[in-house]
Design an enzyme around this catalytic site. Structure first.
Site, PDB file in Angstrom:
ATOM      1  N   ASP A 104       0.832  -1.209   0.000  1.00  0.00           N
ATOM      2  CA  ASP A 104       0.000   0.000   0.000  1.00  0.00           C
ATOM      3  C   ASP A 104       0.864   1.254   0.000  1.00  0.00           C
ATOM      4  O   ASP A 104       1.522   1.571   0.997  1.00  0.00           O
ATOM      5  CB  ASP A 104      -0.896  -0.024   1.242  1.00  0.00           C
ATOM      6  CG  ASP A 104      -1.926   1.093   1.244  1.00  0.00           C
ATOM      7  OD1 ASP A 104      -2.057   1.795   0.219  1.00  0.00           O
ATOM      8  OD2 ASP A 104      -2.611   1.258   2.270  1.00  0.00           O
ATOM      9  N   ASP A 311      -2.063   5.644  -5.420  1.00  0.00           N
ATOM     10  CA  ASP A 311      -2.444   4.752  -4.324  1.00  0.00           C
ATOM     11  C   ASP A 311      -2.621   3.328  -4.833  1.00  0.00           C
ATOM     12  O   ASP A 311      -3.633   2.984  -5.447  1.00  0.00           O
ATOM     13  CB  ASP A 311      -3.745   5.255  -3.689  1.00  0.00           C
ATOM     14  CG  ASP A 311      -4.135   4.492  -2.436  1.00  0.00           C
ATOM     15  OD1 ASP A 311      -3.366   3.604  -2.010  1.00  0.00           O
ATOM     16  OD2 ASP A 311      -5.204   4.782  -1.868  1.00  0.00           O
TER      17      ASP A 311
END
Length: 429
Positions: A104, A311
């Site tokens: 992430d 992201d």
């Protein structure tokens, strides 16, 4: 998958490097590459393409609603896909235990579920048992020895503890801990970091569940794995994410020298400093749909600096409603096909899929360069329907998710403060 994080400071880096011990002289290497895996295709190869896509979009839409060229002499290791989320395998402890966690770029702290656990969500791998490892440690604290000033970290009962909530409803609470970290490498047998700082989650919740046991944080903060890898990463990493139509194939994440992204077709964007949290902020100036340029105008009446985060923990391109509605309207007028409902009731603009369907091109116009999206970066197809793979957020950051990044070599250089995109056939990476 964004979290809210505090900005880092010099003292935080002093804390990190005072805890980490020196690497073994045998690890005199300047980078390595790890594998990334696609979860559902890896663990359930019988899933149809339609079901893979449905799962991808379902999670991403739910999250948005909730949140309202490489040097040859560096080491290499392998990324597992959960529909369109990508996981990485590391090993913690002595003896080492496999940990599979979400990679992430929207968060910093690496954490995994640990025993003893008061509340843990289901996962495929056994929970990490702190009592079974001879190298496990906790980080003590008192008024004269405070915890590191990171997001979600506080001192309680003489121990540093983490309490982190994510935009999609996932949360973790537990002990800020130290452990020996090992990672596979395609060029070396293992890469090892003693005293790696991570969160040992003992009270956790996941909105979906699956193979993942937590998160591997690739953000820009001092607790990030990119920072803690030290000279092995050089604060640089890159990855190449496989498209959805290649289930079961392994993607890769590169650190250090192997993270270089350059050559013909490379677009390099400046990262915007001074934004909220340790996210990778870039400036999106517009989307060009076919012949129409749609400026990304903010509430100030102008393009706002750092208005988009890159992201990997999100799936769709997620935008504020006003801008999304403009793109939806232009795509509709430039597509000569009937608009039909999404049979899964997830996406807001869908067309009947047949041989006459001609979709407009879409280009992301960033400050620093233009990134043309392939059809599978911007649209998804299930059965007889093709839908625009953009979502809406009401409250949080605009996000450039992993679907738009597939079949691009994406490189982050924290020192040079830039992110690069290069069209690439990731199956050959």
């Amino acid at each position: 998958m964004a979290t809210y994080t505090a900005s880092c400071c010099f003292l935080e880096y002093i804390f990190i490097f005072s805890i980490l011990t020196a690497f073994s002289a045998a690890q005199n290497i300047s980078g390595f590459t790890a594998n990334l895996y696609q979860r559902d295709a890896f663990y359930n190869p019988n899933l149809s393409q339609t079901e893979l896509i449905r799962r991808v979009v379902a999670r991403s839409v739910w999250r948005a609603n909730m949140s309202s060229s490489i040097t040859p002499n560096s080491p290499t290791a392998d990324i597992i896909r959960d529909t369109n989320q990508f996981f990485m395998k590391i090993r913690l402890g002595t003896p080492p235990v496999d940990i599979i966690a979400l990679v992430d770029t929207g968060s910093d702290l690496t954490w995994t579920q640990c025993l003893p656990c008061t509340q843990c969500f289901p996962q495929h791998q056994p929970l990490f048992d702190t009592r079974a490892s001879s190298s496990y440690g906790t980080i003590q604290c008192d008024p004269s020895l405070p915890c590191p000033p990171w997001h979600g970290i506080k001192c309680k009962d003489g121990l540093c503890r983490h309490n982190i909530r994510y935009a999609d409803g996932m949360r973790t609470r537990g002990l800020l801990s130290t452990e020996t970290l090992q990672m596979d490498s395609t060029a070396y047998s293992t890469v090892q970091i003693p005293n790696y700082i991570f969160g040992c989650g003992m009270d956790n919740m996941d909105s979906v569940g699956g193979i993942g046991s937590g998160v591997i944080g690739l953000g820009a903060g001092p607790e990030s794995i990119v920072t803690q890898l030290g000279h092995l990463s050089g604060r640089k990493f890159s990855y190449c994410l496989m498209p959805l139509d290649l289930p079961g194939r392994v993607s890769h994440i590169h650190f250090g020298d192997r993270a270089a992204v350059s050559g013909p077709g490379t677009i390099t964007l400046p990262l915007v400093p001074g934004q909220r949290g340790n996210f990778y902020h870039v400036t999106l100036e517009a989307f060009t749909v076919g012949r129409t340029r749609i400026p990304f105008i903010g509430q100030s009446g102008a393009v706002e600096q750092g208005n988009m985060i890159i992201d990997s923990g999100s799936t769709l391109i997620v935008l504020r409603r006003h801008f999304y509605e403009q793109i939806k309207q232009v795509v509709t007028t430039q597509t000569d096909a009937p608009v039909v409902p999404d049979p899964n009731q997830l996406l807001k603009l869908c067309f009947r899929q047949d041989r006459s369907l001609h979709l407009p091109s879409i280009v992301a116009n960033f400050r620093g360069g233009n990134v043309p999206l392939k059809r599978f970066n911007a649209f998804v197809t299930w059965r007889s329907v093709t839908c625009l793979a953009f979502g809406v957020t009401e409250r949080f950051n605009n996000a450039y998710g992993s679907l738009a990044q597939q079949d691009f070599l994406v490189g982050f250089d924290q020192n040079a403060r830039r992110v690069s995109f290069k069209p690439f056939q990731c199956s050959h990476a």
